[in-house]
Design a protein around this motif. Structure first.
Motif, mmCIF file in Angstrom:
data_model
loop_
_atom_site.group_PDB
_atom_site.id
_atom_site.type_symbol
_atom_site.label_atom_id
_atom_site.label_comp_id
_atom_site.label_asym_id
_atom_site.label_seq_id
_atom_site.Cartn_x
_atom_site.Cartn_y
_atom_site.Cartn_z
ATOM 1 N N ARG A 108 0.906 -1.166 -0.044
ATOM 2 C CA ARG A 108 0.089 -0.045 -0.133
ATOM 3 C C ARG A 108 0.934 1.207 -0.018
ATOM 4 O O ARG A 108 1.765 1.187 1.024
ATOM 5 C CB ARG A 108 -1.113 -0.174 1.157
ATOM 6 C CG ARG A 108 -1.956 -1.065 1.080
ATOM 7 C CD ARG A 108 -3.122 -1.173 2.384
ATOM 8 N NE ARG A 108 -3.886 -2.083 2.181
ATOM 9 C CZ ARG A 108 -3.884 -3.439 2.301
ATOM 10 N NH1 ARG A 108 -2.706 -3.803 2.875
ATOM 11 N NH2 ARG A 108 -4.658 -4.404 2.133
ATOM 12 N N SER A 109 0.594 2.275 -0.900
ATOM 13 C CA SER A 109 1.316 3.310 -0.925
ATOM 14 C C SER A 109 1.620 4.142 0.319
ATOM 15 O O SER A 109 2.558 4.803 0.577
ATOM 16 C CB SER A 109 0.988 4.353 -2.048
ATOM 17 O OG SER A 109 -0.464 4.868 -1.798
ATOM 18 N N SER A 110 0.599 3.898 1.096
ATOM 19 C CA SER A 110 0.807 4.731 2.593
ATOM 20 C C SER A 110 1.611 3.975 3.444
ATOM 21 O O SER A 110 1.972 4.718 4.496
ATOM 22 C CB SER A 110 -0.583 4.798 3.159
ATOM 23 O OG SER A 110 -1.112 3.574 3.335
ATOM 24 N N ASN A 111 2.146 2.775 3.109
ATOM 25 C CA ASN A 111 2.944 2.064 4.171
ATOM 26 C C ASN A 111 4.343 2.394 3.815
ATOM 27 O O ASN A 111 5.124 1.477 3.247
ATOM 28 C CB ASN A 111 2.622 0.621 3.985
ATOM 29 C CG ASN A 111 2.992 -0.066 5.085
ATOM 30 O OD1 ASN A 111 3.893 0.284 6.099
ATOM 31 N ND2 ASN A 111 2.526 -1.452 5.285
ATOM 32 N N THR A 112 4.895 3.512 4.033
ATOM 33 C CA THR A 112 6.207 3.790 3.815
ATOM 34 C C THR A 112 7.152 3.127 4.727
ATOM 35 O O THR A 112 8.211 2.916 4.119
ATOM 36 C CB THR A 112 6.396 5.484 4.345
ATOM 37 O OG1 THR A 112 6.080 5.626 5.652
ATOM 38 C CG2 THR A 112 5.500 6.431 3.550
ATOM 39 N N VAL A 128 3.885 1.000 -13.193
ATOM 40 C CA VAL A 128 2.985 0.321 -13.759
ATOM 41 C C VAL A 128 1.851 0.786 -12.699
ATOM 42 O O VAL A 128 1.987 1.629 -11.387
ATOM 43 C CB VAL A 128 3.063 -1.306 -13.320
ATOM 44 C CG1 VAL A 128 4.121 -1.727 -14.282
ATOM 45 C CG2 VAL A 128 3.156 -1.556 -11.913
ATOM 46 N N VAL A 129 0.771 0.477 -12.891
ATOM 47 C CA VAL A 129 -0.700 0.747 -12.431
ATOM 48 C C VAL A 129 -1.385 -0.645 -12.043
ATOM 49 O O VAL A 129 -1.289 -1.334 -12.919
ATOM 50 C CB VAL A 129 -1.775 1.561 -13.172
ATOM 51 C CG1 VAL A 129 -2.884 1.935 -12.477
ATOM 52 C CG2 VAL A 129 -1.020 3.078 -13.499
ATOM 53 N N SER A 130 -1.412 -0.666 -10.723
ATOM 54 C CA SER A 130 -2.083 -2.124 -10.301
ATOM 55 C C SER A 130 -3.687 -1.915 -10.325
ATOM 56 O O SER A 130 -4.275 -0.961 -10.240
ATOM 57 C CB SER A 130 -1.714 -2.610 -8.829
ATOM 58 O OG SER A 130 -2.511 -3.461 -8.617
ATOM 59 N N LEU A 131 -4.225 -2.898 -11.199
ATOM 60 C CA LEU A 131 -5.539 -2.949 -11.512
ATOM 61 C C LEU A 131 -6.118 -4.250 -10.967
ATOM 62 O O LEU A 131 -5.461 -5.142 -10.860
ATOM 63 C CB LEU A 131 -6.100 -2.859 -12.797
ATOM 64 C CG LEU A 131 -5.443 -1.680 -13.734
ATOM 65 C CD1 LEU A 131 -5.863 -1.765 -15.228
ATOM 66 C CD2 LEU A 131 -6.050 -0.603 -13.039
ATOM 67 N N GLY A 132 -7.503 -4.364 -10.464
ATOM 68 C CA GLY A 132 -7.974 -5.333 -9.889
ATOM 69 C C GLY A 132 -9.521 -5.412 -9.919
ATOM 70 O O GLY A 132 -10.085 -4.454 -10.380
ATOM 71 N N ARG A 133 -9.967 -6.716 -10.025
ATOM 72 C CA ARG A 133 -11.247 -6.759 -10.056
ATOM 73 C C ARG A 133 -11.959 -8.018 -9.348
ATOM 74 O O ARG A 133 -11.349 -9.120 -9.508
ATOM 75 C CB ARG A 133 -11.801 -7.321 -11.585
ATOM 76 C CG ARG A 133 -13.418 -7.354 -11.593
ATOM 77 C CD ARG A 133 -13.599 -7.239 -13.205
ATOM 78 N NE ARG A 133 -15.116 -7.541 -13.293
ATOM 79 C CZ ARG A 133 -15.706 -8.382 -13.955
ATOM 80 N NH1 ARG A 133 -14.789 -9.271 -14.984
ATOM 81 N NH2 ARG A 133 -17.173 -8.564 -13.948
ATOM 82 N N ARG A 134 -12.649 -8.248 -8.318
ATOM 83 C CA ARG A 134 -12.931 -9.091 -7.419
ATOM 84 C C ARG A 134 -13.930 -10.093 -8.245
ATOM 85 O O ARG A 134 -14.990 -9.711 -8.795
ATOM 86 C CB ARG A 134 -13.603 -8.660 -6.226
ATOM 87 C CG ARG A 134 -14.108 -9.991 -5.162
ATOM 88 C CD ARG A 134 -14.171 -9.630 -3.906
ATOM 89 N NE ARG A 134 -13.211 -9.288 -3.102
ATOM 90 C CZ ARG A 134 -12.077 -10.152 -2.915
ATOM 91 N NH1 ARG A 134 -12.006 -11.216 -2.897
ATOM 92 N NH2 ARG A 134 -11.100 -9.808 -2.033
ATOM 93 N N LEU A 135 -13.495 -11.420 -8.439
ATOM 94 C CA LEU A 135 -14.347 -12.368 -8.902
ATOM 95 C C LEU A 135 -15.188 -13.164 -8.016
ATOM 96 O O LEU A 135 -16.146 -13.631 -8.334
ATOM 97 C CB LEU A 135 -13.360 -13.551 -9.912
ATOM 98 C CG LEU A 135 -12.649 -12.632 -10.956
ATOM 99 C CD1 LEU A 135 -11.480 -13.615 -11.730
ATOM 100 C CD2 LEU A 135 -13.309 -12.028 -11.848
#
Length: 140
Positions: A108-112, A128-135
Protein backbone atom coordinates in the motif's frame (compact mmCIF):
# COMPACT_ATOMS: atom_id res chain seq x y z
CA UNK A 1 14.65 -18.61 14.21
CA UNK A 2 13.48 -21.28 11.78
CA UNK A 3 11.62 -20.96 8.47
CA UNK A 4 9.41 -23.85 7.41
CA UNK A 5 6.29 -24.52 5.35
CA UNK A 6 2.92 -23.67 6.88
CA UNK A 7 1.11 -26.46 8.74
CA UNK A 8 -2.66 -26.54 9.27
CA UNK A 9 -2.10 -26.19 13.03
CA UNK A 10 -0.53 -22.77 12.31
CA UNK A 11 -3.74 -21.22 10.98
CA UNK A 12 -4.93 -19.44 14.13
CA UNK A 13 -1.46 -18.08 14.88
CA UNK A 14 -0.98 -16.87 11.30
CA UNK A 15 -4.31 -15.06 11.29
CA UNK A 16 -3.52 -13.51 14.67
CA UNK A 17 -0.17 -12.35 13.23
CA UNK A 18 -1.86 -10.84 10.17
CA UNK A 19 -4.30 -8.96 12.41
CA UNK A 20 -1.43 -7.69 14.61
CA UNK A 21 0.38 -6.47 11.48
CA UNK A 22 -2.70 -4.78 9.99
CA UNK A 23 -2.75 -7.00 6.90
CA UNK A 24 -6.35 -8.16 7.03
CA UNK A 25 -9.15 -6.39 5.21
CA UNK A 26 -12.92 -6.91 5.51
CA UNK A 27 -13.18 -8.04 1.89
CA UNK A 28 -10.53 -10.77 2.31
CA UNK A 29 -11.44 -13.62 4.65
CA UNK A 30 -8.04 -14.80 5.99
CA UNK A 31 -9.33 -18.35 6.49
CA UNK A 32 -10.34 -18.50 2.83
CA UNK A 33 -7.04 -16.93 1.74
CA UNK A 34 -5.21 -19.72 3.57
CA UNK A 35 -7.53 -22.38 2.15
CA UNK A 36 -6.94 -21.06 -1.36
CA UNK A 37 -3.17 -20.98 -0.90
CA UNK A 38 -3.12 -24.54 0.39
CA UNK A 39 -4.79 -25.64 -2.86
CA UNK A 40 -1.94 -24.17 -4.98
CA UNK A 41 1.77 -24.54 -4.17
CA UNK A 42 1.26 -25.08 -0.42
CA UNK A 43 5.01 -25.63 -0.01
CA UNK A 44 5.45 -21.93 -0.85
CA UNK A 45 3.47 -20.76 2.19
CA UNK A 46 6.21 -20.04 4.72
CA UNK A 47 6.21 -19.34 8.42
CA UNK A 48 9.01 -18.22 10.72
CA UNK A 49 9.14 -19.59 14.24
CA UNK A 50 11.14 -18.62 17.29
CA UNK A 51 11.14 -21.48 19.77
CA UNK A 52 7.45 -22.46 19.73
CA UNK A 53 6.09 -19.06 18.71
CA UNK A 54 5.05 -18.21 15.16
CA UNK A 55 6.67 -14.83 14.44
CA UNK A 56 6.48 -14.40 10.66
CA UNK A 57 4.79 -15.45 7.44
CA UNK A 58 5.14 -15.14 3.69
CA UNK A 59 2.74 -16.43 1.07
CA UNK A 60 4.74 -17.05 -2.12
CA UNK A 61 3.54 -18.04 -5.58
CA UNK A 62 4.88 -18.60 -9.09
CA UNK A 63 2.64 -18.57 -12.14
CA UNK A 64 5.35 -19.54 -14.64
CA UNK A 65 5.99 -15.90 -15.57
CA UNK A 66 6.43 -13.97 -12.30
CA UNK A 67 6.82 -14.73 -8.65
CA UNK A 68 4.67 -13.02 -6.07
CA UNK A 69 4.83 -12.49 -2.33
CA UNK A 70 1.80 -11.76 -0.20
CA UNK A 71 1.20 -11.57 3.53
CA UNK A 72 4.83 -10.96 4.46
CA UNK A 73 4.42 -10.30 8.15
CA UNK A 74 6.67 -10.16 11.19
CA UNK A 75 5.31 -9.91 14.70
CA UNK A 76 5.68 -6.33 15.99
CA UNK A 77 7.65 -7.70 18.98
CA UNK A 78 10.14 -9.45 16.64
CA UNK A 79 10.84 -6.72 14.10
CA UNK A 80 14.35 -5.48 13.34
CA UNK A 81 15.76 -8.98 13.91
CA UNK A 82 16.14 -9.76 10.17
CA UNK A 83 13.17 -12.15 10.16
CA UNK A 84 11.50 -10.33 7.25
CA UNK A 85 14.80 -10.32 5.37
CA UNK A 86 15.21 -14.07 5.98
CA UNK A 87 11.67 -14.81 4.80
CA UNK A 88 12.29 -12.82 1.62
CA UNK A 89 15.61 -14.58 1.01
CA UNK A 90 13.88 -17.95 1.37
CA UNK A 91 11.06 -16.82 -0.94
CA UNK A 92 13.57 -15.64 -3.55
CA UNK A 93 15.55 -18.89 -3.34
CA UNK A 94 12.42 -21.02 -3.77
CA UNK A 95 11.43 -18.95 -6.80
CA UNK A 96 14.91 -19.13 -8.36
CA UNK A 97 14.81 -22.92 -7.96
CA UNK A 98 11.63 -22.89 -10.07
CA UNK A 99 13.21 -20.75 -12.80
CA UNK A 100 11.37 -17.57 -11.85
CA UNK A 101 12.93 -14.54 -13.58
CA UNK A 102 11.30 -11.73 -11.55
CA UNK A 103 9.47 -11.28 -8.27
CA UNK A 104 6.64 -8.82 -7.71
CA UNK A 105 4.81 -7.69 -4.62
CA UNK A 106 2.21 -5.12 -3.72
CA UNK A 107 2.58 -2.60 -0.90
CA UNK A 108 0.00 0.00 0.00
CA UNK A 109 1.41 3.39 -1.01
CA UNK A 110 0.76 4.76 2.49
CA UNK A 111 2.97 2.09 4.11
CA UNK A 112 6.24 3.99 3.90
CA UNK A 113 8.01 1.85 6.50
CA UNK A 114 7.44 -1.31 4.47
CA UNK A 115 8.41 0.41 1.22
CA UNK A 116 11.70 1.43 2.87
CA UNK A 117 12.23 -2.19 4.02
CA UNK A 118 11.86 -3.52 0.48
CA UNK A 119 14.09 -0.79 -0.96
CA UNK A 120 16.84 -1.89 1.46
CA UNK A 121 16.47 -5.39 -0.01
CA UNK A 122 17.01 -4.04 -3.53
CA UNK A 123 13.41 -3.77 -4.68
CA UNK A 124 12.44 -0.83 -6.88
CA UNK A 125 9.11 0.66 -7.81
CA UNK A 126 7.92 -0.47 -11.24
CA UNK A 127 6.27 2.07 -13.51
CA UNK A 128 2.92 0.29 -13.57
CA UNK A 129 -0.63 0.74 -12.36
CA UNK A 130 -2.13 -2.11 -10.39
CA UNK A 131 -5.66 -2.94 -11.49
CA UNK A 132 -7.95 -5.49 -9.94
CA UNK A 133 -11.42 -6.92 -10.10
CA UNK A 134 -12.97 -9.18 -7.49
CA UNK A 135 -14.31 -12.40 -9.02
CA UNK A 136 -15.46 -14.07 -5.78
CA UNK A 137 -16.82 -11.97 -2.95
CA UNK A 138 -15.92 -13.30 0.47
CA UNK A 139 -18.45 -12.69 3.17
CA UNK A 140 -17.41 -12.76 6.79
Amino acid sequence: MKIRPFRPADEASVIELWHACGLTRPWNDPHRDIERKLSEQPELFLVATEKDALVGSAMVGFDGHRGWVYYLAVSPQHRRLSIGRALMQEAEQLLVERGCPKINLLVRSSNTEVIAFYRKLGYTQDDVVSLGRRLIHDTP
